[in-house]
Design a protein around this motif. Sequence first.
Motif, PDB file in Angstrom:
ATOM      1  N   LEU A 117       0.752  -1.076   0.114  1.00  0.00           N
ATOM      2  CA  LEU A 117      -0.092   0.008  -0.043  1.00  0.00           C
ATOM      3  C   LEU A 117       1.028   1.292   0.017  1.00  0.00           C
ATOM      4  O   LEU A 117       1.732   1.453   0.774  1.00  0.00           O
ATOM      5  CB  LEU A 117      -1.048  -0.054   1.196  1.00  0.00           C
ATOM      6  CG  LEU A 117      -2.003  -0.992   1.058  1.00  0.00           C
ATOM      7  CD1 LEU A 117      -2.805  -1.111   2.671  1.00  0.00           C
ATOM      8  CD2 LEU A 117      -2.920  -0.693  -0.002  1.00  0.00           C
ATOM      9  N   SER A 119       0.434   5.654  -1.164  1.00  0.00           N
ATOM     10  CA  SER A 119      -0.492   6.935  -1.886  1.00  0.00           C
ATOM     11  C   SER A 119       0.762   7.698  -2.427  1.00  0.00           C
ATOM     12  O   SER A 119       1.690   8.064  -1.986  1.00  0.00           O
ATOM     13  CB  SER A 119      -1.273   7.803  -0.973  1.00  0.00           C
ATOM     14  OG  SER A 119      -1.607   8.749  -1.630  1.00  0.00           O
ATOM     15  N   LYS A 139      -6.015   8.587  -0.613  1.00  0.00           N
ATOM     16  CA  LYS A 139      -6.353   6.940  -0.963  1.00  0.00           C
ATOM     17  C   LYS A 139      -5.100   6.357  -1.231  1.00  0.00           C
ATOM     18  O   LYS A 139      -4.280   6.584  -2.169  1.00  0.00           O
ATOM     19  CB  LYS A 139      -7.329   6.899  -1.874  1.00  0.00           C
ATOM     20  CG  LYS A 139      -7.929   5.513  -1.924  1.00  0.00           C
ATOM     21  CD  LYS A 139      -9.246   5.312  -3.125  1.00  0.00           C
ATOM     22  CE  LYS A 139      -9.604   4.135  -3.178  1.00  0.00           C
ATOM     23  NZ  LYS A 139     -10.635   3.769  -3.592  1.00  0.00           N
ATOM     24  N   SER A 140      -4.987   5.433  -0.542  1.00  0.00           N
ATOM     25  CA  SER A 140      -3.973   4.325  -0.785  1.00  0.00           C
ATOM     26  C   SER A 140      -4.226   3.163  -1.662  1.00  0.00           C
ATOM     27  O   SER A 140      -5.756   2.890  -1.433  1.00  0.00           O
ATOM     28  CB  SER A 140      -3.618   3.535   0.398  1.00  0.00           C
ATOM     29  OG  SER A 140      -3.001   4.664   1.407  1.00  0.00           O
ATOM     30  N   PHE A 141      -3.456   2.877  -2.412  1.00  0.00           N
ATOM     31  CA  PHE A 141      -3.725   1.961  -3.466  1.00  0.00           C
ATOM     32  C   PHE A 141      -2.557   0.730  -3.305  1.00  0.00           C
ATOM     33  O   PHE A 141      -1.275   1.150  -2.690  1.00  0.00           O
ATOM     34  CB  PHE A 141      -3.457   1.992  -4.868  1.00  0.00           C
ATOM     35  CG  PHE A 141      -4.703   2.993  -5.184  1.00  0.00           C
ATOM     36  CD1 PHE A 141      -5.878   2.469  -5.577  1.00  0.00           C
ATOM     37  CD2 PHE A 141      -4.804   4.338  -5.281  1.00  0.00           C
ATOM     38  CE1 PHE A 141      -7.103   3.313  -6.006  1.00  0.00           C
ATOM     39  CE2 PHE A 141      -5.835   5.255  -5.618  1.00  0.00           C
ATOM     40  CZ  PHE A 141      -7.157   4.509  -5.977  1.00  0.00           C
ATOM     41  N   GLU A 142      -2.745  -0.529  -3.932  1.00  0.00           N
ATOM     42  CA  GLU A 142      -1.648  -1.390  -3.669  1.00  0.00           C
ATOM     43  C   GLU A 142      -0.685  -1.035  -4.985  1.00  0.00           C
ATOM     44  O   GLU A 142      -1.206  -1.096  -6.192  1.00  0.00           O
ATOM     45  CB  GLU A 142      -2.105  -2.783  -3.967  1.00  0.00           C
ATOM     46  CG  GLU A 142      -2.526  -3.584  -2.674  1.00  0.00           C
ATOM     47  CD  GLU A 142      -2.919  -4.930  -2.941  1.00  0.00           C
ATOM     48  OE1 GLU A 142      -3.200  -5.533  -4.106  1.00  0.00           O
ATOM     49  OE2 GLU A 142      -2.900  -5.525  -1.897  1.00  0.00           O
ATOM     50  N   ASP A 161     -14.776   9.616  -3.700  1.00  0.00           N
ATOM     51  CA  ASP A 161     -14.519   8.261  -3.382  1.00  0.00           C
ATOM     52  C   ASP A 161     -15.211   8.074  -2.281  1.00  0.00           C
ATOM     53  O   ASP A 161     -14.694   8.424  -0.978  1.00  0.00           O
ATOM     54  CB  ASP A 161     -12.859   8.075  -3.290  1.00  0.00           C
ATOM     55  CG  ASP A 161     -12.658   6.615  -2.965  1.00  0.00           C
ATOM     56  OD1 ASP A 161     -13.316   5.610  -3.647  1.00  0.00           O
ATOM     57  OD2 ASP A 161     -12.085   6.364  -1.689  1.00  0.00           O
ATOM     58  N   THR A 171      -6.712   6.253 -10.262  1.00  0.00           N
ATOM     59  CA  THR A 171      -7.071   5.118  -9.808  1.00  0.00           C
ATOM     60  C   THR A 171      -5.889   4.106 -10.164  1.00  0.00           C
ATOM     61  O   THR A 171      -4.968   4.502 -11.056  1.00  0.00           O
ATOM     62  CB  THR A 171      -8.593   4.136 -10.166  1.00  0.00           C
ATOM     63  OG1 THR A 171      -8.305   4.147 -11.564  1.00  0.00           O
ATOM     64  CG2 THR A 171      -9.650   4.983  -9.771  1.00  0.00           C
ATOM     65  N   SER A 173      -4.481  -0.116 -10.914  1.00  0.00           N
ATOM     66  CA  SER A 173      -4.797  -1.422 -11.027  1.00  0.00           C
ATOM     67  C   SER A 173      -3.184  -2.244 -11.362  1.00  0.00           C
ATOM     68  O   SER A 173      -2.318  -1.389 -11.861  1.00  0.00           O
ATOM     69  CB  SER A 173      -5.588  -1.647 -12.238  1.00  0.00           C
ATOM     70  OG  SER A 173      -4.864  -1.474 -13.662  1.00  0.00           O
TER      71      SER A 173
END
Length: 175
Positions: A117, A119, A139-142, A161, A171, A173
């Motif tokens: 994780l 940001s 917002k944290s993402f992988e 969000d 975002t 992915s």
Amino acid sequence: MINKKLKLTLLILTLIILLVFSYIYMVKSMNAFTYQHFNEKDFLLIQTDLQKEYSFYLNSFKKDNSVQVTFNFHNVIPPYDATIELYSHKTSNYVYIGSYQPTITFAAKDSLFEDSLDSLTISIVDSENRSSYTIEQEKSFEFWKEGKVINIWFLPFRTYDEETGRDIGYTVSLS
């Protein structure tokens, strides 16, 4: 009869052109970014400081303790000859500063992969006009999964969000 067909053809062509420009403006624009223009002195000071910070980060790890990562950037048309800066909130460092390309590959500290994780603050810098376009979000993402390609999808506008209760501008992915 020919006059009506010509008018109809021109109308259809006009609509297609408008749709294409609308698509480019809405999807490929940089509306979700915060724009900032600098005077010459401030711009040079900021860029010099960023390069020092980035050099410090690069010198802080051994290349044999690093992992190659690839980022793909989608839905953005940056200024010609732009630079991209990726700032990791996890490490409190710039993990990449270099020429903007739709795909970039670089060495990252292997410690980033312990918890995937993060940001990122992403800035696209136009040196010629001494300006920057920046997206910063909470917002944290992988991001950091070894062997995965990181795809960043810039949104046409900042979007609410529900998970975080904040506006986001991109975002992520993995593929």
